[in-house]
Design an enzyme around this catalytic site. Structure first.
Site, PDB file in Angstrom:
ATOM      1  N   SER A 322       0.835  -1.200   0.000  1.00  0.00           N
ATOM      2  CA  SER A 322       0.000   0.000   0.000  1.00  0.00           C
ATOM      3  C   SER A 322       0.872   1.253   0.000  1.00  0.00           C
ATOM      4  CB  SER A 322      -0.924  -0.001   1.222  1.00  0.00           C
ATOM      5  OG  SER A 322      -1.697   1.180   1.266  1.00  0.00           O
ATOM      6  N   TRP A 325       2.501   1.622  -3.429  1.00  0.00           N
ATOM      7  CA  TRP A 325       1.532   2.057  -4.434  1.00  0.00           C
ATOM      8  C   TRP A 325       1.506   3.577  -4.540  1.00  0.00           C
ATOM      9  CZ3 TRP A 325      -2.718   5.260  -4.065  1.00  0.00           C
ATOM     10  CH2 TRP A 325      -3.618   5.261  -5.137  1.00  0.00           C
ATOM     11  N   HIS A 326       1.746   4.259  -3.417  1.00  0.00           N
ATOM     12  CA  HIS A 326       1.642   5.715  -3.395  1.00  0.00           C
ATOM     13  C   HIS A 326       2.794   6.396  -4.117  1.00  0.00           C
ATOM     14  CE1 HIS A 326      -1.388   4.969  -0.279  1.00  0.00           C
ATOM     15  NE2 HIS A 326      -1.818   6.178  -0.540  1.00  0.00           N
ATOM     16  N   GLY A 327       3.915   5.722  -4.294  1.00  0.00           N
ATOM     17  CA  GLY A 327       4.979   6.398  -5.022  1.00  0.00           C
ATOM     18  C   GLY A 327       6.329   5.752  -4.848  1.00  0.00           C
ATOM     19  N   PHE A 480      -0.068  10.401  -7.608  1.00  0.00           N
ATOM     20  CA  PHE A 480       0.009   8.971  -7.380  1.00  0.00           C
ATOM     21  C   PHE A 480      -0.665   8.195  -8.504  1.00  0.00           C
ATOM     22  CE2 PHE A 480      -0.272  10.635  -2.834  1.00  0.00           C
ATOM     23  CZ  PHE A 480       1.087  10.792  -2.759  1.00  0.00           C
TER      24      PHE A 480
END
Length: 480
Positions: A322, A325-327, A480
């Site tokens: 998770s 996934w954001h960066g 994102f």
């Protein structure tokens, strides 16, 4: 195109009028109109990336048809692999290429060897993390035989590119959104008014709360070494409200816009700042992403129905993924890891599902225990947001060291504007608390009597938005 832009202020009324007054009687024409307007909306940012979303849609439309026709297990896995490979390949290339190259070079240099620096100046396509996950869930669900593939390419392409939620979610499931493209949609005044209220609250969250918090947050994170700990604490707290107001505001505008077009999008936030523990926070924060990882990563790994050691492994995987996934930054991975550490004691003590009800459901105010739990949870998440906001891990650590300095309990060195805006934030919290039983804070105002109360609130919110709105600010989750 930004929701909070003059272009969208002109764009959406035109779309709304044509959608209901020109195309209403012809469902396929209406879907085609949605597809065209969605591509205009997305191409307004950079038309060159329209080919990317079209290619991703085409691949998943084709693999969906093949999965629906094929019964042989091996071939079905091949088609699923094509879908996942293309989507994850595009996402990985545009979002993580430089991250892996830079990390590899740093590792080689740490071993005493000399590696030449190399990177590509890649532009991250807006919304790629959202629409790739949306298309992948479609093919995965077909592979699992939970849904049937669609044979209507226009409806499918419109589903992938549906402009209200295209660039920052909610990440829709085909089982929820796609069937709505095959149902005749009739204008519903009640739903439309509910959508207008939700849009208004979304603009308040974004343009008043988030964008003004950003001013104080930027000051705190610009030179943290020169500021007292109390200022850094205020900056971190304001960032908690900024990111919630920014992302939650976008979700409310997206869902409300969907309602105006006759669509029901899934809820993405459920008052996360009133959570009594971290497990409850993650059931209320970015719900569409949390449930996506739950259904397509956590449960396939075995979830909690495995040995304790494997369950702990799964918890860390889900939070680290998770974060990633954001960066492409170690700060996001640390952020995810800290949330996993917060969650672990709840899992080990089997208390991760004790707060599934509404806080203070039958009372006006929370109990002292609930208030303490909410405050502790908010402070814990606020500390993790420091990593989320920081450019690198060392900066975040220095920021936290400065925050917990001896002058944490001193008077803040800020002007009166901070105190004025703190009052606005307090008003926001009170409104959210009063409306916590509903999908968004002012939804129940539709039933307020007499009418002067609700219209007084609506006009007050509009005035506050115009008074406090800053120059059009991009949404945080666009990156994102």
């Amino acid at each position: 195109m930004l929701f909070n832009s003059f272009e969208f202020l002109l764009f959406f009324p035109v779309v709304f009028l044509l959608y209901w007054f020109v195309f209403q009687k012809h469902l396929k024409a209406q879907n085609a109109f949605i597809l065209v307007t969605s591509y205009v909306f997305y191409g307004w940012w950079d038309w060159r990336f329209l080919g990317l979303i079209a290619f991703s849609s085409l691949v998943d439309y084709w693999t969906g048809l093949k999965l629906g026709q094929e019964e042989e297990t091996f071939k079905r896995k091949v088609y699923l692999g094509i879908s996942l490979g293309v989507n994850l390949g595009l996402l990985g290339f545009f979002k993580y290429f430089n991250f892996f190259i830079d990390s590899t070079i740093q590792a080689i240099n740490a071993l005493g060897f000399q590696a030449n620096e190399y990177s590509l100046q890649l532009i991250l396509p807006v919304g790629i993390s959202f629409y790739t996950f949306q298309t992948m869930s479609y093919t995965i669900d077909i592979y699992r035989k939970q849904i049937q593939p669609t044979k209507d390419p226009v409806a499918f392409f419109a589903y992938v590119s549906f402009f209200p939620q295209l660039v920052a979610g909610p990440i829709e499931r085909a089982s929820n959104l796609l069937p709505q493209f095959f149902k005749h949609r009739v204008f519903n005044y009640t739903k439309a008014m509910d959508g207008m209220r939700q849009i208004l609250w979304g603009f308040f969250m974004k343009m008043v709360i988030a964008d003004n918090c950003a001013v104080f947050v930027d000051q705190a994170f610009k030179n943290p070494e020169s500021q007292p700990g109390i200022n850094l604490l205020i900056g971190a707290v304001f960032f908690s409200f900024q990111i919630y107001g920014d992302f939650g505001g976008y979700s409310n505008i997206a869902i409300g816009t969907g309602k105006l077009l006759g669509f029901d999008l899934m809820r993405n936030f459920a008052y996360p700042n009133f959570s009594r523990d971290i497990a409850e926070f993650w059931r209320r924060w970015h719900i569409s992403l949390s449930t996506w990882f739950r259904d397509y990563v956590y449960i396939p790994l075995g979830g909690s129905r495995v040995s304790r050691g494997l369950a702990i492994r799964n918890i860390f995987i889900i939070f680290l993924v998770s974060g990633f996934w954001h960066g492409a930054n170690w700060t996001f991975i640390v952020w995810g890891g800290l949330n996993a550490i917060y969650f672990l004691p709840l899992y080990l003590s089997k208390k991760n599902r004790i707060n599934t009800d509404l806080v203070a459901e039958n009372t006006m105010l929370p109990s002292l225990k609930e208030f303490t739990q909410i405050l502790i949870t908010f402070l814990l998440t606020t500390l993790t947001w420091v990593f989320f906001r920081s450019p690198d891990v060392s900066f975040a650590i220095d920021y936290l060291f400065g925050l917990f300095s001896i002058d944490l309990f001193s008077m803040p060195q800020m002007n009166m504007r901070v105190y004025l805006f703190a009052g606005i934030v307090l008003f926001f919290v009170i409104m959210e608390w009063m409306g916590r039983k509903h999908d968004f804070a002012i939804q129940k105002m539709a039933f307020a009597k007499p009418a002067i109360y609700r219209y007084g609130l609506y006009y007050s919110l509009v005035m506050i938005v115009f008074l406090f709105a800053r120059r059009s600010q991009e949404f945080i989750y666009f990156q994102f």
